[in-house]
Design an enzyme around this catalytic site. Structure first.
Site, PDB file in Angstrom:
ATOM      1  N   CYS A  20       0.797  -1.108  -0.005  1.00 56.32           N
ATOM      2  CA  CYS A  20      -0.020  -0.025  -0.036  1.00 56.32           C
ATOM      3  C   CYS A  20       0.776   1.350  -0.057  1.00 56.32           C
ATOM      4  CB  CYS A  20      -0.981   0.073   1.202  1.00 56.32           C
ATOM      5  SG  CYS A  20      -2.001   1.352   1.219  1.00 56.32           S
ATOM      6  N   CYS A  60      -0.051   3.272   3.371  1.00 55.89           N
ATOM      7  CA  CYS A  60       0.387   2.705   4.907  1.00 55.89           C
ATOM      8  C   CYS A  60       1.465   1.867   5.051  1.00 55.89           C
ATOM      9  CB  CYS A  60      -0.831   2.139   5.551  1.00 55.89           C
ATOM     10  SG  CYS A  60      -1.475   0.846   4.940  1.00 55.89           S
ATOM     11  N   CYS A  78      -6.473  -2.057   0.079  1.00 56.26           N
ATOM     12  CA  CYS A  78      -5.519  -2.385   1.411  1.00 56.26           C
ATOM     13  C   CYS A  78      -6.341  -2.715   2.548  1.00 56.26           C
ATOM     14  CB  CYS A  78      -4.833  -1.095   1.689  1.00 56.26           C
ATOM     15  SG  CYS A  78      -3.882  -1.055   3.159  1.00 56.26           S
ATOM     16  N   CYS A  95      -5.877   0.016   5.615  1.00 58.32           N
ATOM     17  CA  CYS A  95      -6.516   1.563   5.375  1.00 58.32           C
ATOM     18  C   CYS A  95      -7.278   1.688   4.355  1.00 58.32           C
ATOM     19  CB  CYS A  95      -5.359   2.562   5.193  1.00 58.32           C
ATOM     20  SG  CYS A  95      -4.482   2.415   3.638  1.00 58.32           S
ATOM     21  N   ASP A 150      23.051  -2.747 -16.398  1.00 56.98           N
ATOM     22  CA  ASP A 150      22.859  -3.871 -15.360  1.00 56.98           C
ATOM     23  C   ASP A 150      21.786  -4.894 -16.016  1.00 56.98           C
ATOM     24  OD1 ASP A 150      21.998  -5.448 -13.376  1.00 56.98           O
ATOM     25  OD2 ASP A 150      21.724  -4.012 -11.994  1.00 56.98           O
TER      26      ASP A 150
END
Length: 445
Positions: free
Chosen positions: A222, A225, A244, A247, A354
Site C-alpha cells: 500500500c 500505509c 488495502c 487503511c 545492469d
C-alpha cells in the site's frame, strides 16, 4: 497554450532553430544518423529556455506521455486519433525522450524562423525527467502509463520515482489534467492525492487475470500505509484489482469500460495502451466514433509488435527491455503455435548496463514448451545461462543455439522457422535497432 512570445524571444528562438535545422540537414545528408538529439543540444546552448518558448506556441497544449512501458505505442495511437480529427500534431517519433530530444522534435515542426504552427504536441518523456520538464512545458495533460523496474543502475526503485512525480505534478498548473493507470497502485494513489482534474484508465476483465502473481512484481504494498495489498487478481506484474485491508486505499475507478473496447496489436499490455490513448483522446474532446474508427487501422511502431516478411517468412519483433515487458512478450509467444524464438540481450547505455533483471523474467513457460531458442547480443552468455537454469528444473525438449554474431543468429532463426509459423524476436532497445537494420537494411538512430 498557443501564447505569442515576445519579439526578442522570437528572434532568439528563430536563430537557434535556424542553426539547428542546418545541423539536422547536414547530419541526415551525410547519413550520420537521424539527428534526433544533437540539434536540440546545440539549440539549447544558444537559448536555454527553448523548451518553454516552443511549448508556449502549441495552440491547444502539450500532452506528456510518461511511464516505463508503452510510451511510443500509446503516443502514436493518440497522434493518429487526433490527426483523424484534422489536428496538426508534433511528436518525438524517434523515441528521443530526454530534454534535447523533446526540443529537437518541436523544432522539426517549426519553420525556419522558429514559428510553431501545431494544435497539439505529444511528447514521450523519460520517467526520470518528468519533474524537470513540467515547469517549462506546463502540459495540458499528463498520461501516466505505469511504473516498473527499468534500468535500476540509472533510475532506482519504483517508489522513488513515484514520489518525485507526486511532488512535481501536485505543484504544477491546476489546469493540467492527469490520466493515470488505475490498476497500478502507485499511480492510482498518485491520482488520488492531486488537486488537478484526474481521469483514470484501466481494465475490468477478470477473465484475463493471471493464475498467480509473477516474479517480476514491483509494487504490491500500500503506498499509503505500507501494508501488503489484497489482490482480487492481477493482469500483469502488480497491475490489477486491489485494496488495502489496513487503511481505506483501494483501486480507482477507470473512466472507460475496457470490456467494451477492442485493442491494437497483440498482448494484454497493448490493451492498456489502447485504453490510455482512448481515455486521453476523450479528455481532449474527441468523439468516441473517431476513437473507435482509428483503433483497427493502427500500425505498430518499429520494434513494438512490428511484423515483417523476410525471405517469405513472417517475423514479429517484440521489444523486451525489462522483466514485466519480457514476461508479457513471452505470454504472447506461448499463446501462439510458433516454436522459434530469438532473444537478443545488449547492455549498452540505452539498454541499461545492469542485466540482472533477466533473472526476474519468468522464462520457464518459454523453455517448457520446447522448440528452438536462439540467443545473441553482447550479453549472449548471460541469456543462455538464464535459459539453461530454467531448463534444469523442467522436463523440456528445448533446442538452444548460442550465436554471438547477430546476423548469423538471425539467419539461423529464419532457417529454423517453418514456412507456416512466425519467428518471434525479443530484443532489448539497442538490439532492436540492430535487428531492424539487418532485416530491413535501414538504420534507425
Amino acid at each position: 497554450m498557443g501564447n505569442n512570445i515576445g519579439l526578442i524571444d522570437r528572434l532568439k528562438v528563430g536563430l537557434a532553430v535556424s542553426i539547428a535545422k542546418s545541423v539536422t540537414f547536414g547530419v541526415r545528408s551525410l547519413k550520420l544518423g537521424a539527428a534526433s538529439v544533437m540539434p536540440g543540444a546545440i539549440a539549447r546552448k544558444m537559448e536555454p529556455r527553448l523548451l518553454q518558448l516552443l511549448s508556449q506556441q502549441v495552440k491547444y497544449g502539450v500532452i506528456l506521455v510518461a511511464g516505463t512501458n508503452g510510451k511510443t505505442t500509446t503516443s502514436l495511437l493518440l497522434k493518429e486519433i487526433l490527426e483523424r480529427k484534422g489536428f496538426r500534431v508534433a511528436h518525438n517519433s524517434t523515441g528521443a525522450n530526454l530534454e534535447n530530444g523533446l526540443v529537437t522534435a518541436l523544432m522539426e515542426s517549426a519553420n525556419t524562423f522558429g514559428g510553431l504552427n501545431v494544435d497539439y504536441a505529444i511528447l514521450e518523456v523519460d520517467e526520470n525527467i518528468v519533474p524537470k520538464v513540467l515547469a517549462p512545458i506546463q502540459p495540458q495533460a499528463i498520461l501516466a502509463l505505469n511504473l516498473f523496474r527499468d534500468q535500476l543502475d540509472r533510475y532506482g526503485e519504483v517508489d522513488s520515482i513515484s514520489k518525485r512525480w507526486t511532488t512535481a505534478i501536485s505543484s504544477n498548473s491546476p489546469n493540467t489534467t492527469v490520466i493515470p493507470n488505475a490498476d497500478d497502485p502507485t499511480l492510482s494513489y498518485l491520482g488520488q492525492q492531486l488537486s488537478q482534474k484526474v481521469v483514470f484508465f484501466g481494465l475490468n476483465e477478470p477473465e484475463k487475470y493471471l493464475a498467480e502473481i509473477p516474479h517480476a512484481v514491483d509494487s504490491i504494498y500500500c503506498p499509503n500505509c505500507g501494508h501488503s495489498l489484497d489482490y482480487e487478481g492481477v493482469y500483469l506484474s502488480h497491475l490489477g484489482e486491489f485494496n488495502c485491508p489496513k487503511c481505506d486505499f483501494k483501486r480507482s475507478k477507470p473512466d472507460l469500460d475496457s470490456s467494451e473496447w477492442s485493442q491494437i496489436l497483440v498482448g494484454l499490455y497493448n490493451k492498456y495502451n489502447t485504453l490510455a490513448a482512448a481515455t486521453a483522446a476523450k479528455v481532449l474532446g474527441v468523439d468516441e466514433t473517431t476513437i473507435r474508427e482509428t483503433i483497427p487501422t493502427f500500425q505498430a511502431a518499429f520494434g513494438r509488435a512490428e511484423e515483417l516478411e523476410i525471405n517469405g517468412k513472417k517475423v514479429r519483433i517484440l521489444l523486451s527491455k525489462n522483466p514485466v515487458g519480457t514476461n508479457e512478450t513471452i505470454r504472447v509467444i506461448t499463446e501462439s503455435n510458433d516454436k522459434t524464438t530469438l532473444l537478443v540481450l545488449n547492455d549498452r547505455v540505452q539498454d541499461g548496463e545492469d542485466v540482472s533483471w533477466i533473472w526476474d523474467v519468468d522464462t520457464e513457460p518459454l523453455v517448457q514448451r520446447g522448440g528452438t531458442l536462439i540467443v545473441s547480443g553482447n550479453r549472449v552468455y548471460d541469456m543462455a545461462l538464464r535459459l539453461r537454469y530454467s531448463e534444469a528444473s523442467l522436463d523440456s525438449k528445448m533446442t538452444l543455439i548460442v550465436e554471438e554474431d547477430l546476423k548469423m543468429a538471425i539467419n539461423k532463426a529464419l532457417e529454423h522457422t517453418p514456412a507456416n509459423e512466425t519467428l518471434h524476436i525479443l530484443p532489448t532497445y539497442t538490439a532492436m535497432l540492430d535487428v531492424r537494420e539487418i532485416l530491413t537494411g535501414k538504420k534507425i538512430r
